[in-house]
Design an enzyme around this catalytic site. Structure first.
Site, short mmCIF file in Angstrom:
data_model
loop_
_atom_site.label_atom_id
_atom_site.label_comp_id
_atom_site.label_asym_id
_atom_site.label_seq_id
_atom_site.Cartn_x
_atom_site.Cartn_y
_atom_site.Cartn_z
N TYR A 97 -14.80 -12.58 0.14
CA TYR A 97 -15.66 -11.40 -0.03
C TYR A 97 -16.97 -11.78 -0.73
O TYR A 97 -18.05 -11.30 -0.37
CB TYR A 97 -14.93 -10.33 -0.84
CG TYR A 97 -13.84 -9.62 -0.08
CD1 TYR A 97 -14.13 -8.69 0.90
CD2 TYR A 97 -12.49 -9.86 -0.37
CE1 TYR A 97 -13.14 -8.03 1.59
CE2 TYR A 97 -11.49 -9.21 0.32
CZ TYR A 97 -11.81 -8.29 1.30
OH TYR A 97 -10.82 -7.64 1.99
N ARG A 147 -7.86 12.24 -4.84
CA ARG A 147 -9.11 11.64 -4.40
C ARG A 147 -10.23 12.68 -4.24
O ARG A 147 -11.41 12.32 -4.18
CB ARG A 147 -8.91 10.90 -3.08
CG ARG A 147 -8.30 9.52 -3.23
CD ARG A 147 -9.20 8.56 -4.04
NE ARG A 147 -10.54 8.49 -3.54
CZ ARG A 147 -10.93 7.65 -2.58
NH1 ARG A 147 -10.07 6.81 -2.04
NH2 ARG A 147 -12.18 7.64 -2.17
N ARG A 152 0.83 -1.22 0.00
CA ARG A 152 0.00 0.00 0.00
C ARG A 152 0.86 1.26 0.00
O ARG A 152 0.56 2.24 0.69
CB ARG A 152 -0.95 0.02 1.20
CG ARG A 152 -1.99 -1.09 1.17
CD ARG A 152 -2.91 -0.99 2.37
NE ARG A 152 -3.81 -2.14 2.44
CZ ARG A 152 -4.44 -2.54 3.53
NH1 ARG A 152 -4.25 -1.89 4.67
NH2 ARG A 152 -5.24 -3.58 3.52
N ARG A 177 -3.39 6.99 1.15
CA ARG A 177 -3.92 8.18 1.84
C ARG A 177 -2.90 8.90 2.71
O ARG A 177 -3.16 10.03 3.15
CB ARG A 177 -5.13 7.78 2.70
CG ARG A 177 -6.36 7.43 1.88
CD ARG A 177 -7.47 6.93 2.77
NE ARG A 177 -7.14 5.62 3.35
CZ ARG A 177 -7.85 5.04 4.32
NH1 ARG A 177 -8.90 5.67 4.81
NH2 ARG A 177 -7.50 3.87 4.79
N ASP A 203 -7.36 -2.35 -7.50
CA ASP A 203 -7.97 -3.06 -6.39
C ASP A 203 -8.18 -4.51 -6.82
O ASP A 203 -8.38 -4.79 -8.01
CB ASP A 203 -9.31 -2.43 -6.01
CG ASP A 203 -9.86 -3.00 -4.71
OD1 ASP A 203 -10.66 -3.96 -4.78
OD2 ASP A 203 -9.48 -2.52 -3.63
#
Length: 348
Positions: A151, A40, A27, A31, A76
């Site tokens: 998921y 974003r 990652r 952010r 993703d």
């Protein structure tokens, strides 16, 4: 591509001699970066990947700002599922959420196959751009069948994966069919990424640590054997990632994969005890990124000394960077790993 291409990461993946220990971070685009937060404000998470120039910029940022030795495609693991028409949303603070979870084999029997060239052209265009722009290797990636299935069956993130494992136990034929479907999609997606310029591919099996070694061997190993056997036929190196899965390392060691990940729950001594001979990446606890810099460097120093310059090590985190992490600290850590590992090699 630049003639000054930094291939230290690829050489480490192949267990070749390197002048220093290569670094990249799970990652590493995200952010914690002010530039990413600004992007974003104009694009949602999924929208970024649909704009190749923007996605390429986000992917490049950690290389340009931190000096890491590999870039990983910004995307993703849900991207190919969404491209196949499945309804999935990334809910802030939650993660991927499916409105119609799988309950029987009939729930996925009608899915259309992934055709990467027509279904995810924006991903492939991004990779082609990055192949020309980067001076370090690009890691493409995909979600592993178990983690994607978790998921799809749970409907979103889970703490225990009861529904997923219950489906696996109670409906073994449907489970095998689902694994075959997701393996085929994963291979189609990764082969397309490799053809477009990804020099490495990582298979994210983030939640497979929920399985016992016995269940992994019975319900999942054949699928992963197939995936990595097919990837082995390409020119790209392959990496396998999961967190909290040290008990599965002996199973992984039997797979034709180049690099295994291990987290802070597993030590180099554990790897030796288990007879792990493949290249490895890890295993710094991401929480240490909030520690004072001297302590952070001391823990990194210990890892480098434990490896002692032996080939086949990529410095990384045991899991991903989180938003509260300072970019300055990541830069300092990257520089420290490069400098200290060079010093260790020069002393040998």
């Amino acid at each position: 591509m630049s003639i000054l291409f930094n291939d230290v990461f690829l050489r480490a993946c192949r267990k070749e001699a390197v002048p220093f220990t290569p670094v990249w971070f799970m990652r590493q685009a995200g952010r914690y970066q002010s530039e990413y937060r600004a992007i974003r404000e104009h694009y949602s998470f999924f929208e970024i990947s649909h704009h190749p120039d923007v996605c390429a910029k986000v992917t490049r940022l950690p290389v340009e700002k931190l000096g890491v030795d590999a870039a990983i495609l910004f995307a993703d693991i849900m991207t190919p599922l969404k491209a196949r028409g499945l309804k999935v949303e990334i809910v802030e603070g939650v993660g991927p959420v499916f409105s119609h979870p799988i309950r029987t084999g009939a729930d996925f029997s009608h899915w259309k196959p992934l055709e990467s060239a027509s279904d995810v052209p924006y991903v492939l265009e991004t990779i082609q751009l990055l192949h020309q722009q980067l001076n370090v290797p690009l890691i493409g990636f995909a979600g592993a069948p178990f983690t994607l299935a978790s998921y799809l069956i749970e409907g979103g993130p889970s703490k225990n994966y009861h529904r997923t494992k219950g489906f696996m136990y109670a409906h073994p034929e449907d489970w095998a069919a689902l694994m075959e479907d997701l393996a085929e999609m994963t291979l189609n997606y990764l082969h397309a990424q490799i053809r477009c310029g990804a020099q490495a591919v990582q298979v994210f099996d983030s939640w497979v640590g929920a399985l016992s070694a016995e269940d992994y061997h019975r319900y999942l190993a054949p699928t992963m054997q197939r995936i990595f056997s097919e990837l082995k036929k390409t020119h790209a190196v392959s990496l396998y990632f999961a967190a909290g899965a040290g008990h599965l390392l002996p199973e992984w060691n039997q797979l034709p994969v180049d690099v295994l990940s291990f987290d802070w729950r597993t030590s180099f001594a554990d790897l030796e005890r288990l007879g792990i001979e493949k290249a490895v990446q890890g295993n710094l606890d991401p929480s240490l990124l909030l520690a004072p810099l001297p302590l952070l460097k001391e823990r990194a120093k210990r890892l480098l000394e434990e490896r002692n310059g032996r080939p086949g090590y990529i410095f990384n985190l045991g899991h991903g960077i989180f938003p509260e992490v300072s970019e300055d600290k990541l830069l300092a850590l990257t520089q420290f790993v490069h400098e200290y590992s060079r010093r260790l090699r020069s002393d040998q």
